[in-house]
Design a protein around this motif. Sequence first.
Motif, PDB file in Angstrom:
ATOM      1  N   LYS A 342       0.817  -1.216   0.000  1.00  0.00           N
ATOM      2  CA  LYS A 342       0.000   0.000   0.000  1.00  0.00           C
ATOM      3  C   LYS A 342       0.850   1.265   0.000  1.00  0.00           C
ATOM      4  O   LYS A 342       0.363   2.340  -0.339  1.00  0.00           O
ATOM      5  CB  LYS A 342      -0.925   0.018   1.210  1.00  0.00           C
ATOM      6  N   GLN A 343       2.101   1.159   0.398  1.00  0.00           N
ATOM      7  CA  GLN A 343       2.967   2.334   0.398  1.00  0.00           C
ATOM      8  C   GLN A 343       3.343   2.768  -1.027  1.00  0.00           C
ATOM      9  O   GLN A 343       3.761   3.903  -1.231  1.00  0.00           O
ATOM     10  CB  GLN A 343       4.238   2.047   1.191  1.00  0.00           C
ATOM     11  N   VAL A 344       3.203   1.849  -1.966  1.00  0.00           N
ATOM     12  CA  VAL A 344       3.509   2.167  -3.369  1.00  0.00           C
ATOM     13  C   VAL A 344       2.426   3.108  -3.896  1.00  0.00           C
ATOM     14  O   VAL A 344       1.239   2.908  -3.604  1.00  0.00           O
ATOM     15  CB  VAL A 344       3.557   0.881  -4.216  1.00  0.00           C
ATOM     16  N   PRO A 345       2.781   4.147  -4.665  1.00  0.00           N
ATOM     17  CA  PRO A 345       1.760   5.045  -5.199  1.00  0.00           C
ATOM     18  C   PRO A 345       0.641   4.294  -5.913  1.00  0.00           C
ATOM     19  O   PRO A 345       0.886   3.324  -6.636  1.00  0.00           O
ATOM     20  CB  PRO A 345       2.557   5.923  -6.176  1.00  0.00           C
ATOM     21  N   GLY A 346      -0.585   4.735  -5.694  1.00  0.00           N
ATOM     22  CA  GLY A 346      -1.738   4.032  -6.232  1.00  0.00           C
ATOM     23  C   GLY A 346      -1.856   4.077  -7.737  1.00  0.00           C
ATOM     24  O   GLY A 346      -2.640   3.320  -8.315  1.00  0.00           O
ATOM     25  N   ASP A 347      -1.103   4.961  -8.401  1.00  0.00           N
ATOM     26  CA  ASP A 347      -1.200   5.050  -9.861  1.00  0.00           C
ATOM     27  C   ASP A 347      -0.103   4.251 -10.557  1.00  0.00           C
ATOM     28  O   ASP A 347       0.164   4.445 -11.746  1.00  0.00           O
ATOM     29  CB  ASP A 347      -1.164   6.506 -10.328  1.00  0.00           C
TER      30      ASP A 347
END
Length: 522
Positions: A342-347
Amino acid sequence: MPLEASARIVSELTSRGYNAEREAVTKLAAADDPQATVERVVDDLPPGTLVVRTDHVETVLSSSDPGEKPRDGGDVSGSDETTTDPSVSTGDHRPDPTAVDGAVPVETKGSSAGGRSSDPAVRSLEIDGDMTGDSTGTGEYDDFVAVFRDRLETLGGKLRGRVNHRPATAIQNMPGGGEVGMVGLVNDIRSTASGHWLIELEDATGTFPWLVMKDREYADLVEELLCDEVLAMEGTLSDDAGIAFVDSMYFPDVPRTHEPSTADRHVQAALISDVHVGSQEFMHDAWNRFADWLHTPEAQHVEYLLIAGDMVEGVGVYPNQDEELDVVDIYEQYEVFNEYLKQVPGDIEIVMIPGNHDAVRLAEPQPGFDEDLREIMSAHDSRIVSNPSTVTLEGVSVLMYHGVSLDEVIAELPEEKASYDDPHKAMYHLLKKRHVAPQFGGHTRLAPEEEDFLIMEEVPDIFHTGHVHKLGFGKYHNVLAINSGCWQSQTDFQKSVNIDPDAGYAPIVDLDTLDVTVQKFS
Protein backbone atom coordinates in the motif's frame (compact mmCIF):
# COMPACT_ATOMS: atom_id res chain seq x y z
CA MET A 1 -19.22 4.33 -18.59
CA PRO A 2 -15.97 5.13 -20.37
CA LEU A 3 -12.97 3.45 -18.77
CA GLU A 4 -11.00 6.66 -19.29
CA ALA A 5 -13.39 8.61 -17.03
CA SER A 6 -12.94 6.11 -14.22
CA ALA A 7 -9.15 6.17 -14.59
CA ARG A 8 -9.09 9.97 -14.44
CA ILE A 9 -11.24 9.97 -11.30
CA VAL A 10 -8.96 7.43 -9.61
CA SER A 11 -5.93 9.50 -10.58
CA GLU A 12 -7.54 12.70 -9.26
CA LEU A 13 -8.46 11.12 -5.93
CA THR A 14 -5.02 9.51 -5.59
CA SER A 15 -3.31 12.84 -6.18
CA ARG A 16 -5.39 14.27 -3.31
CA GLY A 17 -4.42 11.45 -0.98
CA TYR A 18 -7.48 9.21 -1.21
CA ASN A 19 -8.34 5.75 -2.45
CA ALA A 20 -11.83 4.82 -3.64
CA GLU A 21 -14.23 1.88 -3.78
CA ARG A 22 -15.13 0.65 -7.25
CA GLU A 23 -18.82 1.51 -6.89
CA ALA A 24 -17.91 5.00 -5.69
CA VAL A 25 -15.83 5.57 -8.82
CA THR A 26 -18.67 4.23 -10.98
CA LYS A 27 -21.15 6.68 -9.46
CA LEU A 28 -18.73 9.60 -9.79
CA ALA A 29 -18.11 8.83 -13.46
CA ALA A 30 -21.86 8.64 -14.12
CA ALA A 31 -22.57 12.04 -12.53
CA ASP A 32 -23.66 14.93 -14.76
CA ASP A 33 -20.50 16.81 -13.83
CA PRO A 34 -17.93 14.28 -12.54
CA GLN A 35 -15.26 16.90 -11.76
CA ALA A 36 -17.62 19.08 -9.74
CA THR A 37 -18.97 16.01 -7.94
CA VAL A 38 -15.46 14.92 -7.01
CA GLU A 39 -14.82 18.40 -5.59
CA ARG A 40 -17.99 18.28 -3.48
CA VAL A 41 -17.28 14.74 -2.24
CA VAL A 42 -13.71 15.61 -1.23
CA ASP A 43 -14.85 18.79 0.55
CA ASP A 44 -17.43 16.80 2.53
CA LEU A 45 -15.20 13.91 3.65
CA PRO A 46 -14.85 13.58 7.43
CA PRO A 47 -11.37 14.31 8.81
CA GLY A 48 -9.01 11.34 8.66
CA THR A 49 -10.86 9.63 5.81
CA LEU A 50 -8.59 7.48 3.64
CA VAL A 51 -11.06 5.75 1.32
CA VAL A 52 -13.89 7.43 -0.62
CA ARG A 53 -16.86 5.12 -0.09
CA THR A 54 -20.07 4.73 -2.04
CA ASP A 55 -22.13 6.34 0.71
CA HIS A 56 -19.94 9.46 0.54
CA VAL A 57 -20.81 9.86 -3.13
CA GLU A 58 -24.49 9.00 -2.69
CA THR A 59 -24.81 11.64 0.02
CA VAL A 60 -23.56 14.34 -2.35
CA LEU A 61 -25.58 13.11 -5.33
CA SER A 62 -28.81 12.99 -3.33
CA SER A 63 -28.40 16.54 -1.99
CA SER A 64 -31.31 18.74 -3.07
CA ASP A 65 -28.92 21.56 -3.89
CA PRO A 66 -25.89 20.30 -5.90
CA GLY A 67 -23.83 23.10 -4.41
CA GLU A 68 -24.95 22.43 -0.84
CA LYS A 69 -22.79 20.38 1.44
CA PRO A 70 -24.63 17.37 2.93
CA ARG A 71 -25.50 17.61 6.60
CA ASP A 72 -23.74 15.40 9.15
CA GLY A 73 -21.90 13.50 6.42
CA GLY A 74 -24.44 10.70 6.90
CA ASP A 75 -25.62 7.93 4.59
CA VAL A 76 -28.94 9.19 3.17
CA SER A 77 -29.71 5.73 1.86
CA GLY A 78 -30.57 4.78 5.44
CA SER A 79 -28.31 1.75 5.31
CA ASP A 80 -25.76 1.06 8.01
CA GLU A 81 -24.08 -1.54 5.83
CA THR A 82 -20.58 -0.72 4.58
CA THR A 83 -19.62 -2.05 1.18
CA THR A 84 -16.99 -4.79 1.11
CA ASP A 85 -15.89 -4.17 -2.47
CA PRO A 86 -12.14 -3.66 -2.64
CA SER A 87 -11.08 -0.11 -3.38
CA VAL A 88 -9.78 0.65 -6.84
CA SER A 89 -6.33 1.76 -5.76
CA THR A 90 -5.32 -0.21 -2.71
CA GLY A 91 -7.99 -2.66 -1.67
CA ASP A 92 -9.78 -2.81 1.67
CA HIS A 93 -8.26 -0.61 4.34
CA ARG A 94 -6.69 -2.55 7.17
CA PRO A 95 -4.70 -1.30 10.15
CA ASP A 96 -1.17 -0.80 8.90
CA PRO A 97 1.53 -2.64 10.86
CA THR A 98 4.16 -0.70 8.92
CA ALA A 99 2.99 2.69 10.17
CA VAL A 100 4.94 4.37 12.96
CA ASP A 101 2.88 5.83 15.84
CA GLY A 102 -0.30 5.53 13.80
CA ALA A 103 1.09 7.50 10.86
CA VAL A 104 -0.64 7.08 7.55
CA PRO A 105 1.21 4.81 5.08
CA VAL A 106 2.95 6.67 2.29
CA GLU A 107 0.62 5.33 -0.41
CA THR A 108 -2.48 6.84 1.13
CA LYS A 109 -0.90 10.27 0.85
CA GLY A 110 -1.08 10.02 -2.92
CA SER A 111 1.80 10.47 -5.30
CA SER A 112 3.80 13.65 -4.95
CA ALA A 113 5.68 12.72 -8.10
CA GLY A 114 2.95 13.88 -10.46
CA GLY A 115 3.08 13.35 -14.18
CA ARG A 116 2.19 9.65 -14.20
CA SER A 117 -0.41 8.77 -16.77
CA SER A 118 -3.50 6.87 -15.68
CA ASP A 119 -5.05 7.25 -19.11
CA PRO A 120 -5.72 3.71 -20.43
CA ALA A 121 -5.34 5.04 -23.95
CA VAL A 122 -1.66 5.67 -23.15
CA ARG A 123 -0.88 2.74 -20.89
CA SER A 124 -0.88 -0.83 -22.13
CA LEU A 125 -0.41 -4.01 -20.09
CA GLU A 126 -1.07 -7.49 -21.45
CA ILE A 127 -0.46 -10.93 -19.95
CA ASP A 128 0.50 -14.03 -21.94
CA GLY A 129 1.27 -17.55 -20.77
CA ASP A 130 -0.60 -17.34 -17.46
CA MET A 131 -1.53 -20.97 -16.79
CA THR A 132 -3.41 -20.26 -13.56
CA GLY A 133 -6.51 -22.45 -13.61
CA ASP A 134 -5.23 -24.44 -16.60
CA SER A 135 -3.20 -27.10 -14.79
CA THR A 136 -4.28 -30.54 -15.97
CA GLY A 137 -1.36 -32.70 -14.86
CA THR A 138 -2.19 -35.71 -12.71
CA GLY A 139 1.27 -37.28 -12.57
CA GLU A 140 0.25 -40.13 -14.85
CA TYR A 141 2.69 -41.54 -17.40
CA ASP A 142 0.80 -39.93 -20.28
CA ASP A 143 1.37 -36.48 -18.75
CA PHE A 144 5.14 -36.96 -18.84
CA VAL A 145 4.99 -38.15 -22.44
CA ALA A 146 2.81 -35.19 -23.42
CA VAL A 147 5.03 -32.50 -21.92
CA PHE A 148 8.22 -33.84 -23.53
CA ARG A 149 6.53 -34.35 -26.89
CA ASP A 150 5.34 -30.76 -26.78
CA ARG A 151 8.83 -29.54 -25.89
CA LEU A 152 10.44 -31.51 -28.74
CA GLU A 153 7.82 -30.43 -31.25
CA THR A 154 7.91 -26.74 -30.33
CA LEU A 155 11.65 -26.20 -29.91
CA GLY A 156 12.54 -28.83 -32.50
CA GLY A 157 10.54 -26.84 -35.00
CA LYS A 158 13.04 -24.01 -34.57
CA LEU A 159 15.92 -26.36 -35.45
CA ARG A 160 14.70 -28.69 -38.20
CA GLY A 161 15.27 -26.08 -40.86
CA ARG A 162 18.94 -25.89 -39.89
CA VAL A 163 19.79 -29.58 -40.29
CA ASN A 164 18.78 -32.41 -42.58
CA HIS A 165 16.80 -34.04 -39.80
CA ARG A 166 16.22 -37.79 -39.69
CA PRO A 167 14.40 -39.69 -36.92
CA ALA A 168 16.51 -41.91 -34.69
CA THR A 169 15.11 -45.13 -36.16
CA ALA A 170 15.79 -43.92 -39.70
CA ILE A 171 19.41 -43.14 -38.81
CA GLN A 172 19.83 -46.62 -37.38
CA ASN A 173 18.91 -48.06 -40.78
CA MET A 174 21.18 -45.80 -42.86
CA PRO A 175 24.43 -47.11 -44.43
CA GLY A 176 27.72 -46.15 -42.73
CA GLY A 177 29.82 -43.19 -43.79
CA GLY A 178 26.95 -40.90 -44.79
CA GLU A 179 26.08 -37.40 -43.64
CA VAL A 180 23.27 -37.22 -41.11
CA GLY A 181 21.40 -34.75 -38.93
CA MET A 182 19.06 -35.17 -35.96
CA VAL A 183 16.95 -33.04 -33.61
CA GLY A 184 16.23 -34.48 -30.19
CA LEU A 185 16.22 -34.20 -26.43
CA VAL A 186 19.53 -34.71 -24.64
CA ASN A 187 18.98 -38.07 -22.96
CA ASP A 188 22.49 -38.65 -21.61
CA ILE A 189 25.93 -37.01 -21.47
CA ARG A 190 29.05 -38.94 -20.54
CA SER A 191 32.77 -38.87 -21.21
CA THR A 192 34.71 -41.71 -22.78
CA ALA A 193 37.99 -43.23 -21.57
CA SER A 194 39.79 -41.19 -24.23
CA GLY A 195 38.31 -37.87 -23.02
CA HIS A 196 35.75 -37.52 -25.81
CA TRP A 197 32.06 -36.88 -25.15
CA LEU A 198 29.18 -39.20 -25.92
CA ILE A 199 25.78 -37.53 -26.18
CA GLU A 200 22.63 -39.55 -26.62
CA LEU A 201 19.79 -37.79 -28.40
CA GLU A 202 16.22 -38.99 -28.11
CA ASP A 203 13.20 -38.28 -30.28
CA ALA A 204 9.72 -39.78 -30.53
CA THR A 205 11.10 -42.87 -32.33
CA GLY A 206 14.09 -43.78 -30.17
CA THR A 207 17.65 -42.77 -29.28
CA PHE A 208 20.95 -42.45 -31.15
CA PRO A 209 24.51 -41.80 -29.85
CA TRP A 210 26.65 -38.87 -31.04
CA LEU A 211 30.39 -38.57 -30.36
CA VAL A 212 31.96 -35.13 -29.82
CA MET A 213 35.74 -35.31 -30.26
CA LYS A 214 37.66 -33.51 -27.53
CA ASP A 215 39.87 -31.62 -29.98
CA ARG A 216 37.03 -30.07 -31.98
CA GLU A 217 36.44 -26.33 -31.58
CA TYR A 218 32.90 -26.75 -30.31
CA ALA A 219 33.78 -29.40 -27.69
CA ASP A 220 33.52 -26.82 -24.91
CA LEU A 221 29.82 -26.45 -25.73
CA VAL A 222 29.29 -29.88 -24.21
CA GLU A 223 29.99 -28.32 -20.81
CA GLU A 224 26.91 -26.13 -21.31
CA LEU A 225 24.51 -28.98 -21.98
CA LEU A 226 21.75 -30.05 -19.62
CA CYS A 227 19.75 -33.23 -19.85
CA ASP A 228 16.33 -32.87 -21.47
CA GLU A 229 17.14 -29.74 -23.45
CA VAL A 230 16.41 -29.74 -27.19
CA LEU A 231 19.43 -29.85 -29.47
CA ALA A 232 20.30 -30.41 -33.14
CA MET A 233 23.44 -32.16 -34.38
CA GLU A 234 24.99 -32.84 -37.77
CA GLY A 235 27.79 -35.26 -38.49
CA THR A 236 29.09 -38.35 -40.20
CA LEU A 237 28.03 -41.90 -39.50
CA SER A 238 30.70 -44.40 -38.53
CA ASP A 239 31.40 -47.23 -40.96
CA ASP A 240 29.12 -49.57 -39.07
CA ALA A 241 26.48 -46.79 -38.65
CA GLY A 242 26.41 -47.43 -34.91
CA ILE A 243 27.42 -43.90 -33.95
CA ALA A 244 27.70 -40.44 -35.53
CA PHE A 245 30.72 -38.14 -35.25
CA VAL A 246 29.55 -34.59 -34.55
CA ASP A 247 30.53 -31.87 -37.00
CA SER A 248 28.02 -29.19 -35.91
CA MET A 249 25.83 -28.47 -32.89
CA TYR A 250 22.84 -26.11 -32.79
CA PHE A 251 20.69 -24.66 -29.99
CA PRO A 252 17.18 -23.17 -30.38
CA ASP A 253 18.77 -19.88 -29.23
CA VAL A 254 17.81 -16.25 -29.70
CA PRO A 255 18.57 -15.06 -33.24
CA ARG A 256 21.54 -12.72 -33.37
CA THR A 257 19.40 -10.46 -35.52
CA HIS A 258 16.77 -10.07 -32.81
CA GLU A 259 15.54 -6.48 -32.54
CA PRO A 260 13.69 -5.79 -29.29
CA SER A 261 10.53 -3.72 -29.19
CA THR A 262 10.48 -0.45 -27.26
CA ALA A 263 7.79 1.89 -25.96
CA ASP A 264 6.91 4.94 -28.03
CA ARG A 265 7.10 7.26 -25.02
CA HIS A 266 9.41 7.69 -22.03
CA VAL A 267 8.06 5.32 -19.40
CA GLN A 268 9.83 3.18 -16.82
CA ALA A 269 9.31 -0.11 -14.99
CA ALA A 270 10.77 -1.07 -11.61
CA LEU A 271 11.83 -4.74 -11.50
CA ILE A 272 12.21 -6.30 -8.06
CA SER A 273 11.91 -9.72 -6.43
CA ASP A 274 12.41 -11.66 -3.19
CA VAL A 275 10.84 -9.26 -0.73
CA HIS A 276 10.60 -11.96 1.99
CA VAL A 277 8.21 -10.20 4.34
CA GLY A 278 7.93 -12.22 7.55
CA SER A 279 11.65 -12.86 7.83
CA GLN A 280 13.55 -11.27 10.70
CA GLU A 281 15.98 -10.12 8.02
CA PHE A 282 13.36 -8.37 5.87
CA MET A 283 14.77 -4.88 5.23
CA HIS A 284 11.71 -2.78 6.06
CA ASP A 285 13.69 0.46 6.24
CA ALA A 286 15.06 -0.08 2.74
CA TRP A 287 11.56 -0.88 1.49
CA ASN A 288 10.20 2.30 3.09
CA ARG A 289 12.89 4.34 1.37
CA PHE A 290 12.01 2.67 -1.93
CA ALA A 291 8.33 3.45 -1.46
CA ASP A 292 9.14 7.04 -0.50
CA TRP A 293 11.31 7.39 -3.59
CA LEU A 294 8.43 6.25 -5.81
CA HIS A 295 6.52 9.33 -4.63
CA THR A 296 9.27 11.75 -5.72
CA PRO A 297 9.58 13.62 -9.04
CA GLU A 298 12.66 11.50 -9.81
CA ALA A 299 10.35 8.47 -10.10
CA GLN A 300 7.53 10.18 -12.01
CA HIS A 301 8.08 7.98 -15.07
CA VAL A 302 7.91 4.71 -13.10
CA GLU A 303 4.44 3.48 -14.05
CA TYR A 304 4.93 -0.28 -13.64
CA LEU A 305 6.25 -2.46 -10.81
CA LEU A 306 7.06 -6.10 -11.60
CA ILE A 307 7.71 -8.45 -8.65
CA ALA A 308 9.28 -11.79 -9.61
CA GLY A 309 8.26 -13.95 -6.67
CA ASP A 310 8.92 -14.63 -2.98
CA MET A 311 6.72 -11.88 -1.64
CA VAL A 312 6.94 -13.51 1.79
CA GLU A 313 9.44 -15.68 3.66
CA GLY A 314 7.05 -18.60 3.92
CA VAL A 315 6.95 -21.34 6.54
CA GLY A 316 8.94 -24.60 6.55
CA VAL A 317 10.89 -23.80 3.41
CA TYR A 318 14.26 -24.84 4.87
CA PRO A 319 15.42 -26.48 8.13
CA ASN A 320 14.88 -24.46 11.33
CA GLN A 321 13.37 -21.59 9.36
CA ASP A 322 10.96 -20.87 12.22
CA GLU A 323 13.90 -19.55 14.26
CA GLU A 324 14.41 -16.79 11.68
CA LEU A 325 10.77 -15.72 11.30
CA ASP A 326 9.37 -12.42 12.51
CA VAL A 327 5.84 -13.45 11.46
CA VAL A 328 5.17 -17.17 11.91
CA ASP A 329 1.72 -17.45 10.27
CA ILE A 330 1.74 -17.61 6.47
CA TYR A 331 -1.52 -15.66 6.08
CA GLU A 332 -0.29 -12.95 8.42
CA GLN A 333 2.88 -12.70 6.31
CA TYR A 334 0.78 -11.88 3.26
CA GLU A 335 -1.33 -9.39 5.25
CA VAL A 336 1.82 -7.56 6.30
CA PHE A 337 3.16 -7.70 2.73
CA ASN A 338 -0.08 -6.14 1.52
CA GLU A 339 0.36 -3.24 3.93
CA TYR A 340 3.85 -2.62 2.58
CA LEU A 341 2.41 -2.79 -0.93
CA LYS A 342 0.00 0.00 0.00
CA GLN A 343 2.97 2.33 0.40
CA VAL A 344 3.51 2.17 -3.37
CA PRO A 345 1.76 5.05 -5.20
CA GLY A 346 -1.74 4.03 -6.23
CA ASP A 347 -1.20 5.05 -9.86
CA ILE A 348 1.52 2.42 -10.45
CA GLU A 349 0.46 -0.84 -12.14
CA ILE A 350 1.75 -3.93 -10.30
CA VAL A 351 2.29 -7.45 -11.63
CA MET A 352 3.39 -10.33 -9.38
CA ILE A 353 4.33 -13.97 -9.88
CA PRO A 354 4.93 -16.55 -7.11
CA GLY A 355 8.27 -18.03 -6.07
CA ASN A 356 9.45 -21.06 -4.13
CA HIS A 357 8.86 -19.37 -0.74
CA ASP A 358 5.27 -18.48 -1.60
CA ALA A 359 2.16 -20.46 -0.64
CA VAL A 360 1.68 -22.24 -3.96
CA ARG A 361 2.89 -25.61 -5.26
CA LEU A 362 6.65 -25.87 -5.62
CA ALA A 363 6.52 -27.67 -8.97
CA GLU A 364 6.84 -25.40 -11.99
CA PRO A 365 4.92 -23.95 -13.69
CA GLN A 366 3.46 -22.45 -10.53
CA PRO A 367 -0.13 -21.22 -10.82
CA GLY A 368 -0.95 -17.80 -9.40
CA PHE A 369 -2.20 -17.59 -5.82
CA ASP A 370 -5.57 -18.95 -4.71
CA GLU A 371 -8.53 -16.67 -4.09
CA ASP A 372 -7.91 -16.37 -0.34
CA LEU A 373 -4.40 -15.03 -0.87
CA ARG A 374 -5.49 -12.83 -3.77
CA GLU A 375 -8.07 -11.23 -1.50
CA ILE A 376 -5.40 -10.59 1.12
CA MET A 377 -3.03 -9.06 -1.47
CA SER A 378 -5.68 -6.72 -2.86
CA ALA A 379 -3.60 -3.53 -2.85
CA HIS A 380 -3.64 -1.73 -6.17
CA ASP A 381 -5.71 -4.50 -7.80
CA SER A 382 -2.35 -6.09 -8.61
CA ARG A 383 -2.17 -8.54 -11.49
CA ILE A 384 -1.22 -11.91 -9.99
CA VAL A 385 -0.16 -14.45 -12.63
CA SER A 386 1.68 -17.74 -12.87
CA ASN A 387 5.41 -18.41 -12.73
CA PRO A 388 6.49 -18.00 -15.50
CA SER A 389 4.39 -15.49 -17.43
CA THR A 390 5.06 -12.88 -20.08
CA VAL A 391 3.94 -9.32 -19.39
CA THR A 392 3.84 -6.89 -22.30
CA LEU A 393 4.19 -3.26 -21.23
CA GLU A 394 3.46 -0.81 -24.04
CA GLY A 395 4.81 -3.23 -26.62
CA VAL A 396 7.81 -4.40 -24.57
CA SER A 397 7.56 -8.08 -23.61
CA VAL A 398 8.95 -9.05 -20.20
CA LEU A 399 9.34 -12.75 -19.41
CA MET A 400 8.95 -13.04 -15.63
CA TYR A 401 10.37 -16.22 -14.07
CA HIS A 402 11.26 -16.60 -10.40
CA GLY A 403 14.47 -18.43 -11.22
CA VAL A 404 14.82 -21.66 -9.23
CA SER A 405 16.47 -23.37 -12.20
CA LEU A 406 19.36 -20.88 -11.99
CA ASP A 407 20.66 -22.94 -9.06
CA GLU A 408 20.82 -25.93 -11.38
CA VAL A 409 22.49 -24.05 -14.23
CA ILE A 410 25.12 -22.64 -11.87
CA ALA A 411 25.75 -26.05 -10.30
CA GLU A 412 26.05 -27.92 -13.61
CA LEU A 413 28.09 -25.46 -15.67
CA PRO A 414 31.73 -24.41 -15.15
CA GLU A 415 32.14 -21.37 -12.90
CA GLU A 416 33.45 -19.22 -15.75
CA LYS A 417 30.20 -19.80 -17.64
CA ALA A 418 27.68 -19.44 -14.80
CA SER A 419 28.04 -18.17 -11.23
CA TYR A 420 26.07 -16.47 -8.49
CA ASP A 421 28.25 -13.38 -8.84
CA ASP A 422 26.96 -12.89 -12.40
CA PRO A 423 23.43 -14.32 -12.34
CA HIS A 424 22.52 -12.73 -15.66
CA LYS A 425 25.12 -14.89 -17.39
CA ALA A 426 23.35 -18.00 -16.12
CA MET A 427 20.18 -16.50 -17.58
CA TYR A 428 21.92 -16.29 -20.97
CA HIS A 429 22.06 -20.09 -21.05
CA LEU A 430 18.31 -20.35 -20.49
CA LEU A 431 17.79 -17.92 -23.37
CA LYS A 432 20.11 -20.01 -25.51
CA LYS A 433 18.10 -23.13 -24.69
CA ARG A 434 14.79 -21.21 -25.05
CA HIS A 435 13.50 -22.85 -21.89
CA VAL A 436 13.41 -21.56 -18.31
CA ALA A 437 13.96 -24.97 -16.67
CA PRO A 438 15.12 -27.60 -19.17
CA GLN A 439 16.46 -30.32 -16.86
CA PHE A 440 13.80 -32.65 -15.48
CA GLY A 441 14.36 -34.63 -12.29
CA GLY A 442 17.10 -32.43 -10.90
CA HIS A 443 17.01 -29.69 -8.26
CA THR A 444 14.10 -27.88 -9.93
CA ARG A 445 10.72 -29.48 -9.32
CA LEU A 446 8.74 -29.67 -12.56
CA ALA A 447 5.10 -30.62 -13.03
CA PRO A 448 4.08 -32.62 -16.12
CA GLU A 449 1.28 -30.91 -18.04
CA GLU A 450 -0.39 -31.43 -21.41
CA GLU A 451 1.91 -28.75 -22.78
CA ASP A 452 5.25 -27.34 -21.72
CA PHE A 453 4.49 -23.93 -20.19
CA LEU A 454 8.21 -23.34 -19.55
CA ILE A 455 9.22 -22.96 -23.21
CA MET A 456 10.30 -19.53 -24.49
CA GLU A 457 8.36 -19.87 -27.70
CA GLU A 458 8.66 -16.16 -28.45
CA VAL A 459 11.84 -14.20 -27.76
CA PRO A 460 11.23 -11.74 -24.91
CA ASP A 461 12.57 -8.20 -24.95
CA ILE A 462 13.38 -8.43 -21.23
CA PHE A 463 14.02 -11.56 -19.14
CA HIS A 464 13.43 -10.89 -15.42
CA THR A 465 14.31 -13.34 -12.64
CA GLY A 466 15.07 -13.37 -8.93
CA HIS A 467 15.58 -16.26 -6.48
CA VAL A 468 19.38 -16.17 -6.15
CA HIS A 469 19.39 -12.84 -4.24
CA LYS A 470 22.11 -11.41 -6.48
CA LEU A 471 21.93 -8.34 -8.69
CA GLY A 472 23.09 -8.62 -12.28
CA PHE A 473 22.04 -7.48 -15.72
CA GLY A 474 23.29 -7.50 -19.29
CA LYS A 475 22.21 -8.20 -22.85
CA TYR A 476 22.25 -11.48 -24.74
CA HIS A 477 21.56 -11.10 -28.46
CA ASN A 478 19.79 -7.81 -27.59
CA VAL A 479 17.59 -9.41 -24.91
CA LEU A 480 17.95 -7.55 -21.62
CA ALA A 481 18.47 -10.08 -18.79
CA ILE A 482 17.97 -8.82 -15.23
CA ASN A 483 18.24 -10.60 -11.91
CA SER A 484 16.95 -8.06 -9.46
CA GLY A 485 18.48 -8.98 -6.09
CA CYS A 486 16.36 -9.05 -2.93
CA TRP A 487 15.02 -7.16 0.12
CA GLN A 488 16.35 -9.52 2.77
CA SER A 489 19.72 -9.22 4.50
CA GLN A 490 21.82 -12.32 5.02
CA THR A 491 20.16 -15.04 7.07
CA ASP A 492 21.94 -17.73 9.06
CA PHE A 493 20.90 -20.25 6.43
CA GLN A 494 22.42 -18.10 3.67
CA LYS A 495 25.63 -17.84 5.65
CA SER A 496 25.75 -21.64 5.86
CA VAL A 497 25.58 -21.93 2.04
CA ASN A 498 27.83 -18.90 1.37
CA ILE A 499 25.15 -16.63 -0.12
CA ASP A 500 26.03 -12.94 0.26
CA PRO A 501 22.86 -11.20 -0.96
CA ASP A 502 22.57 -7.99 -2.95
CA ALA A 503 19.74 -6.47 -0.93
CA GLY A 504 17.77 -3.23 -1.19
CA TYR A 505 18.27 -2.56 -4.91
CA ALA A 506 15.64 -1.65 -7.50
CA PRO A 507 16.61 -1.89 -11.18
CA ILE A 508 14.68 0.69 -13.20
CA VAL A 509 14.25 0.03 -16.93
CA ASP A 510 13.52 2.73 -19.50
CA LEU A 511 10.99 0.94 -21.70
CA ASP A 512 11.69 3.32 -24.59
CA THR A 513 15.42 2.50 -24.72
CA LEU A 514 15.84 -0.63 -22.52
CA ASP A 515 18.52 1.20 -20.56
CA VAL A 516 18.88 0.24 -16.91
CA THR A 517 19.64 2.32 -13.83
CA VAL A 518 19.88 0.81 -10.36
CA GLN A 519 18.50 2.62 -7.33
CA LYS A 520 20.03 1.58 -4.02
CA PHE A 521 17.99 1.88 -0.81
CA SER A 522 20.06 -0.18 1.62
